[in-house]
Scaffold this motif. Structure first.
Motif, short mmCIF file in Angstrom:
data_model
loop_
_atom_site.label_atom_id
_atom_site.label_comp_id
_atom_site.label_asym_id
_atom_site.label_seq_id
_atom_site.Cartn_x
_atom_site.Cartn_y
_atom_site.Cartn_z
N ILE A 1 0.84 -1.21 0.00
CA ILE A 1 0.00 0.00 0.00
C ILE A 1 0.87 1.25 0.00
CG2 ILE A 1 -1.68 1.36 1.32
CD1 ILE A 1 -2.73 -1.24 2.49
N CYS A 2 0.55 2.15 -0.91
CA CYS A 2 1.09 3.52 -0.88
C CYS A 2 -0.04 4.43 -0.42
CB CYS A 2 1.58 3.93 -2.27
SG CYS A 2 2.10 5.67 -2.39
N PRO A 3 0.05 4.99 0.78
CA PRO A 3 -1.03 5.85 1.27
C PRO A 3 -0.89 7.29 0.78
CG PRO A 3 0.65 5.66 2.94
CD PRO A 3 1.12 4.83 1.77
N HIS A 4 -1.90 8.09 1.08
CA HIS A 4 -1.89 9.54 0.84
C HIS A 4 -1.70 9.90 -0.62
CE1 HIS A 4 -1.67 9.44 5.15
NE2 HIS A 4 -0.43 9.01 5.16
N LEU A 5 -2.32 9.12 -1.51
CA LEU A 5 -2.33 9.49 -2.92
C LEU A 5 -3.04 10.83 -3.07
CD1 LEU A 5 -1.74 8.58 -5.87
CD2 LEU A 5 -4.04 7.56 -5.89
N ALA A 6 -2.47 11.72 -3.87
CA ALA A 6 -3.02 13.08 -3.98
C ALA A 6 -2.82 13.61 -5.39
CB ALA A 6 -2.35 14.01 -2.97
N PRO A 7 -3.68 14.52 -5.83
CA PRO A 7 -3.48 15.15 -7.14
C PRO A 7 -2.14 15.87 -7.18
CG PRO A 7 -5.67 15.62 -6.28
CD PRO A 7 -4.90 14.99 -5.16
N ASP A 8 -1.59 16.00 -8.38
CA ASP A 8 -0.31 16.68 -8.53
C ASP A 8 -0.38 18.08 -7.92
OD1 ASP A 8 0.63 14.49 -9.83
OD2 ASP A 8 0.44 15.33 -11.85
N GLY A 9 0.62 18.40 -7.13
CA GLY A 9 0.69 19.70 -6.50
C GLY A 9 0.06 19.77 -5.13
N ALA A 10 -0.73 18.75 -4.77
CA ALA A 10 -1.37 18.71 -3.46
C ALA A 10 -0.48 17.95 -2.48
CB ALA A 10 -2.74 18.06 -3.55
N PRO A 11 -0.61 18.20 -1.18
CA PRO A 11 0.18 17.47 -0.21
C PRO A 11 -0.10 15.97 -0.28
CG PRO A 11 -0.85 19.38 0.79
CD PRO A 11 -1.47 19.23 -0.56
N GLY A 12 0.94 15.17 -0.23
CA GLY A 12 0.78 13.72 -0.32
C GLY A 12 1.67 13.14 -1.40
N ASN A 13 1.30 11.97 -1.90
CA ASN A 13 2.07 11.28 -2.92
C ASN A 13 1.36 11.38 -4.27
OD1 ASN A 13 4.09 10.22 -1.06
ND2 ASN A 13 2.46 8.90 -0.29
N SER A 14 2.04 11.91 -5.25
CA SER A 14 1.45 12.06 -6.58
C SER A 14 1.31 10.70 -7.25
CB SER A 14 2.34 12.96 -7.44
OG SER A 14 3.57 12.31 -7.73
N LEU A 15 0.50 10.65 -8.29
CA LEU A 15 0.35 9.40 -9.04
C LEU A 15 1.67 8.97 -9.66
CD1 LEU A 15 -1.36 7.11 -10.13
CD2 LEU A 15 -2.04 8.61 -12.03
N ALA A 16 2.44 9.93 -10.15
CA ALA A 16 3.74 9.59 -10.72
C ALA A 16 4.66 8.97 -9.67
CB ALA A 16 4.39 10.85 -11.32
N ALA A 17 4.64 9.54 -8.46
CA ALA A 17 5.46 8.98 -7.37
C ALA A 17 4.97 7.59 -7.00
CB ALA A 17 5.41 9.91 -6.16
N ALA A 18 3.66 7.39 -6.99
CA ALA A 18 3.10 6.07 -6.67
C ALA A 18 3.47 5.04 -7.73
CB ALA A 18 1.58 6.17 -6.52
N GLU A 19 3.44 5.44 -8.98
CA GLU A 19 3.81 4.52 -10.06
C GLU A 19 5.28 4.13 -9.95
OE1 GLU A 19 2.71 6.84 -13.44
OE2 GLU A 19 0.68 5.98 -13.56
N LYS A 20 6.13 5.09 -9.63
CA LYS A 20 7.55 4.79 -9.44
C LYS A 20 7.75 3.85 -8.26
CE LYS A 20 12.05 7.00 -8.70
NZ LYS A 20 12.76 8.31 -8.49
N TRP A 21 7.04 4.12 -7.16
CA TRP A 21 7.09 3.25 -5.98
C TRP A 21 6.66 1.83 -6.32
CZ3 TRP A 21 2.49 1.09 -4.10
CH2 TRP A 21 2.61 0.37 -2.91
N ALA A 22 5.57 1.70 -7.07
CA ALA A 22 5.05 0.38 -7.42
C ALA A 22 6.04 -0.41 -8.26
CB ALA A 22 3.72 0.52 -8.16
N GLY A 23 6.88 0.27 -9.03
CA GLY A 23 7.87 -0.42 -9.84
C GLY A 23 8.90 -1.17 -9.02
N GLY A 24 9.08 -0.79 -7.75
CA GLY A 24 10.04 -1.48 -6.89
C GLY A 24 9.41 -2.47 -5.94
N ILE A 25 8.11 -2.68 -6.07
CA ILE A 25 7.38 -3.59 -5.20
C ILE A 25 7.27 -4.96 -5.87
CG2 ILE A 25 5.16 -4.03 -4.07
CD1 ILE A 25 6.79 -1.83 -2.75
N GLN A 26 7.45 -6.01 -5.10
CA GLN A 26 7.53 -7.35 -5.66
C GLN A 26 6.19 -8.07 -5.76
OE1 GLN A 26 10.49 -9.52 -3.43
NE2 GLN A 26 11.96 -7.85 -3.55
N GLN A 27 5.10 -7.43 -5.36
CA GLN A 27 3.78 -8.03 -5.43
C GLN A 27 2.78 -6.96 -5.87
OE1 GLN A 27 5.56 -8.49 -2.31
NE2 GLN A 27 5.14 -6.34 -1.91
#
Length: 223
Positions: A166-192
């Motif tokens: 789980i990547c929490p605090h997904l947020a629109p670009d420019g809003a506090p939290g994790n952007s979709l681009a950051a979440a996609e990059k994070w997911a690339g390093g996850i093994q499941q």
């Protein structure tokens, strides 16, 4: 054990209704124990006012202040120093465990060191409500982006109760939290498989059923 894995607590009626369904009775008739432990390991939270706000129900994240019949505190760092007879019966009798956000690896360490993890198989009717790190701790790994406190193993592995991350605090670009681009990059390093969820979203897990409950935005990343 039944799980309600949130990003920011019980933030809307959809998540609230799902929680009562998991418990099987109204929140006003249910007992809860709050677990502030994860907060101590995170530099943005730490001991002090934030922990007090969570325990007292005065934080911005609805967890303790939902109208429980009773609420107590289960501090995991204290449990190894007291007799099991003083706390294990309390856990067994409690309807809901409320796990605060903070540092997921620190929480993972103390869930195991305290002996609470050993109780999980016996907590068949208990509902675990996680917030941010309190949700991430139930996954197999959190991703290097969320590593703060260094575990003894030196990796990013957590309890693995569920088969996704789980990547929490997904947020629109420019809003506090994790952007979709950051979440996609994070997911690339996850093994499941993994989910990115915003603060209006939760994931319910019962036996083999996984349901996304949302009044916001979320993404699923298959592996």
């Amino acid at each position: 054990m039944k799980l309600l894995l949130t990003s920011a607590g019980v933030t809307n009626p959809t998540i609230f209704a799902a929680l009562e369904e998991l418990i099987g009775e109204p929140i006003s008739e249910s007992d809860a124990l709050c677990i502030p432990t994860a907060q101590y390991g995170h530099p943005w939270v730490s001991p002090g006012i934030k922990a007090w706000e969570f325990i007292s129900g005065r934080s911005e994240n609805p967890m303790v202040d939902l109208g429980w019949e009773s609420v107590g505190v289960l501090e995991l760092t204290a449990l190894p120093s007291i007799d099991e007879e003083r706390w294990k019966p309390l856990v067994l009798e409690t309807d809901v465990l409320l796990a605060a956000g903070g540092d997921a690896l620190y929480l993972n360490h103390w869930v195991q060191q305290s002996g609470l993890a050993d109780m999980f198989p016996s907590l068949t009717k208990t509902v675990w409500v996680g917030m941010s790190a309190g949700s991430m701790v139930m996954t197999p790994q959190i991703g290097r982006e969320f590593v703060g406190w260094k575990s003894m193993t030196g990796d990013d592995s957590t309890l693995g109760v569920v088969p996704f991350s789980i990547c929490p605090h997904l947020a629109p670009d420019g809003a506090p939290g994790n952007s979709l681009a950051a979440a996609e990059k994070w997911a690339g390093g996850i093994q499941q498989p993994s989910y990115a969820i915003d603060d209006q979203t939760a994931i319910s897990v019962t036996d083999d059923a996984v349901d996304v409950l949302t009044e916001g935005i979320w993404r699923y990343f298959p592996k």
